[in-house]
Design a protein around this motif. Structure first.
Motif, PDB file in Angstrom:
ATOM      1  N   LEU A  41     -62.891  54.031  -3.259  1.00  9.77           N
ATOM      2  CA  LEU A  41     -62.504  53.630  -1.903  1.00  9.77           C
ATOM      3  C   LEU A  41     -60.982  53.694  -1.732  1.00  9.77           C
ATOM      4  CD1 LEU A  41     -64.909  50.612  -1.319  1.00  9.77           C
ATOM      5  CD2 LEU A  41     -64.934  52.805  -0.107  1.00  9.77           C
ATOM      6  N   ALA A  42     -60.255  53.182  -2.704  1.00  9.76           N
ATOM      7  CA  ALA A  42     -58.794  53.227  -2.631  1.00  9.76           C
ATOM      8  C   ALA A  42     -58.298  54.672  -2.644  1.00  9.76           C
ATOM      9  CB  ALA A  42     -58.183  52.437  -3.791  1.00  9.76           C
ATOM     10  N   GLN A  43     -58.880  55.489  -3.516  1.00  2.44           N
ATOM     11  CA  GLN A  43     -58.489  56.899  -3.609  1.00  2.44           C
ATOM     12  C   GLN A  43     -58.729  57.617  -2.282  1.00  2.44           C
ATOM     13  OE1 GLN A  43     -57.214  58.778  -6.272  1.00  2.44           O
ATOM     14  NE2 GLN A  43     -57.167  60.557  -4.952  1.00  2.44           N
ATOM     15  N   TYR A  44     -59.857  57.342  -1.655  1.00  5.45           N
ATOM     16  CA  TYR A  44     -60.162  57.975  -0.376  1.00  5.45           C
ATOM     17  C   TYR A  44     -59.070  57.685   0.647  1.00  5.45           C
ATOM     18  CZ  TYR A  44     -62.142  58.871   4.185  1.00  5.45           C
ATOM     19  OH  TYR A  44     -62.322  59.309   5.465  1.00  5.45           O
ATOM     20  N   TRP A  45     -58.694  56.419   0.807  1.00  2.32           N
ATOM     21  CA  TRP A  45     -57.727  56.045   1.830  1.00  2.32           C
ATOM     22  C   TRP A  45     -56.317  56.528   1.500  1.00  2.32           C
ATOM     23  CZ3 TRP A  45     -59.215  55.367   6.454  1.00  2.32           C
ATOM     24  CH2 TRP A  45     -60.490  54.885   6.691  1.00  2.32           C
ATOM     25  N   HIS A  57     -52.875  63.316   3.533  1.00  7.03           N
ATOM     26  CA  HIS A  57     -53.208  64.432   4.415  1.00  7.03           C
ATOM     27  C   HIS A  57     -52.743  64.184   5.844  1.00  7.03           C
ATOM     28  CE1 HIS A  57     -55.725  67.386   2.190  1.00  7.03           C
ATOM     29  NE2 HIS A  57     -55.758  66.391   1.315  1.00  7.03           N
ATOM     30  N   ARG A  58     -52.717  62.935   6.278  1.00  2.00           N
ATOM     31  CA  ARG A  58     -52.444  62.613   7.680  1.00  2.00           C
ATOM     32  C   ARG A  58     -50.975  62.337   7.995  1.00  2.00           C
ATOM     33  NH1 ARG A  58     -56.802  63.148  11.309  1.00  2.00           N
ATOM     34  NH2 ARG A  58     -58.666  63.022  10.046  1.00  2.00           N
ATOM     35  N   LEU A 106     -45.808  62.209   3.652  1.00  3.93           N
ATOM     36  CA  LEU A 106     -46.593  62.237   2.416  1.00  3.93           C
ATOM     37  C   LEU A 106     -47.195  63.621   2.167  1.00  3.93           C
ATOM     38  CD1 LEU A 106     -48.410  58.791   2.674  1.00  3.93           C
ATOM     39  CD2 LEU A 106     -46.411  59.380   1.277  1.00  3.93           C
ATOM     40  N   TRP A 107     -47.585  64.318   3.241  1.00  3.02           N
ATOM     41  CA  TRP A 107     -48.181  65.640   3.096  1.00  3.02           C
ATOM     42  C   TRP A 107     -47.240  66.594   2.364  1.00  3.02           C
ATOM     43  CZ3 TRP A 107     -52.243  68.345   2.416  1.00  3.02           C
ATOM     44  CH2 TRP A 107     -52.185  69.721   2.509  1.00  3.02           C
ATOM     45  N   ARG A 108     -45.939  66.455   2.579  1.00  5.16           N
ATOM     46  CA  ARG A 108     -44.977  67.340   1.909  1.00  5.16           C
ATOM     47  C   ARG A 108     -45.116  67.255   0.395  1.00  5.16           C
ATOM     48  NH1 ARG A 108     -39.790  65.377   4.778  1.00  5.16           N
ATOM     49  NH2 ARG A 108     -41.050  64.534   6.440  1.00  5.16           N
ATOM     50  N   PHE A 109     -45.436  66.096  -0.115  1.00  8.41           N
ATOM     51  CA  PHE A 109     -45.635  65.936  -1.561  1.00  8.41           C
ATOM     52  C   PHE A 109     -47.017  66.435  -1.975  1.00  8.41           C
ATOM     53  CE2 PHE A 109     -42.692  62.447  -0.409  1.00  8.41           C
ATOM     54  CZ  PHE A 109     -41.577  62.908  -1.106  1.00  8.41           C
ATOM     55  N   HIS A 110     -48.026  66.102  -1.168  1.00 13.20           N
ATOM     56  CA  HIS A 110     -49.406  66.461  -1.510  1.00 13.20           C
ATOM     57  C   HIS A 110     -49.679  67.955  -1.336  1.00 13.20           C
ATOM     58  CE1 HIS A 110     -53.545  65.585  -2.425  1.00 13.20           C
ATOM     59  NE2 HIS A 110     -53.970  66.132  -1.302  1.00 13.20           N
ATOM     60  N   ALA A 111     -48.927  68.615  -0.470  1.00  9.20           N
ATOM     61  CA  ALA A 111     -49.115  70.049  -0.230  1.00  9.20           C
ATOM     62  C   ALA A 111     -48.944  70.856  -1.508  1.00  9.20           C
ATOM     63  CB  ALA A 111     -48.143  70.540   0.839  1.00  9.20           C
ATOM     64  N   VAL A 112     -48.158  70.354  -2.445  1.00 12.51           N
ATOM     65  CA  VAL A 112     -47.988  71.033  -3.742  1.00 12.51           C
ATOM     66  C   VAL A 112     -49.353  71.197  -4.408  1.00 12.51           C
ATOM     67  CG1 VAL A 112     -47.005  70.807  -6.063  1.00 12.51           C
ATOM     68  CG2 VAL A 112     -45.632  70.222  -4.055  1.00 12.51           C
ATOM     69  N   VAL A 127     -44.160  62.445  -7.098  1.00 17.27           N
ATOM     70  CA  VAL A 127     -44.229  61.356  -6.114  1.00 17.27           C
ATOM     71  C   VAL A 127     -45.685  61.114  -5.702  1.00 17.27           C
ATOM     72  CG1 VAL A 127     -43.559  60.660  -3.764  1.00 17.27           C
ATOM     73  CG2 VAL A 127     -41.872  61.717  -5.289  1.00 17.27           C
ATOM     74  N   ASP A 128     -46.438  62.178  -5.504  1.00 18.55           N
ATOM     75  CA  ASP A 128     -47.858  62.078  -5.167  1.00 18.55           C
ATOM     76  C   ASP A 128     -48.594  61.314  -6.267  1.00 18.55           C
ATOM     77  OD1 ASP A 128     -50.564  62.475  -4.510  1.00 18.55           O
ATOM     78  OD2 ASP A 128     -50.335  64.608  -4.142  1.00 18.55           O
TER      79      ASP A 128
END
Length: 181
Positions: free
Chosen positions: A81-85, A91-92, A96-102, A120-121
């Motif tokens: 549940l925590a991972q999902y949010w 993604h939203r 944060l997306w700039r880090f996750h886009a990697v 950072v992600d």
């Protein structure tokens, strides 16, 4: 372990082991994955410190006193549940997306591509995902069992394997479902 599985049961049979981008993913594996595994305190220490500030003894003894197998299952549910949010936030939220886009920049999915992560992600995600586990007071044995499981699971869901997990796909992330993501 995963390369032989990917060769024996490929999801995309035309994909080779030394595919386009494998050196980039290999570098990410060495830098991000292995380094962060050695520096686990970066992700666990803040959550542990926060939990140390608030953790009622009654809650800790109730949860920590359960059978280890039950605590393990509860940890899987809580962290999922925590991972999902947290993942949804990456993604939203544009910052944060700039880090996750990697992580999403790999052109091919296999066990190695899953290590393409920005530090950072990883630090934010792991720290926030494990926080409720520490706050609730699960036993060390259950937490360590979960950490072994999630380490294997994280690699498996990125692997280029074509296993059909059937009904399990509805309850836990599998390669087929995660590749769709």
């Amino acid at each position: 372990v995963f390369v032989p599985l990917e060769r024996a049961f490929p999801r995309r049979s035309q994909q080779t082991t030394f595919r386009f981008g494998w050196t980039t993913d290999g570098t990410h594996f060495l830098v991000s994955h292995l380094t962060l595994q050695m520096l686990t305190f970066m992700t666990l220490l803040p959550s542990s410190a926060i939990a140390g500030l608030w953790q009622p003894d009654a809650l800790r003894s109730t949860i920590g006193g359960q059978p280890t197998w039950l605590q393990f299952l509860e940890i899987v549910v809580v962290t999922d549940l925590a991972q999902y949010w947290v993942h949804r936030a990456f993604h939203r939220i544009p910052f944060l997306w700039r880090f996750h886009a990697v992580h999403h920049s790999s052109r091919a999915m296999d066990w190695l591509a899953g290590s393409r992560l920005h530090v950072v992600d990883v630090v934010i995600t792991r720290g926030l995902v494990i926080l409720p586990v520490f706050l609730l007071g699960f036993s060390q044995t259950a937490v360590y069992s979960y950490l072994v499981f999630v380490g294997f699971h994280a690699v498996l869901i990125h692997a280029n394997v074509g296993f059909d997990f059937g009904v399990v796909d509805h309850w836990i992330a599998t390669p087929r479902v995660h590749h769709w993501h």
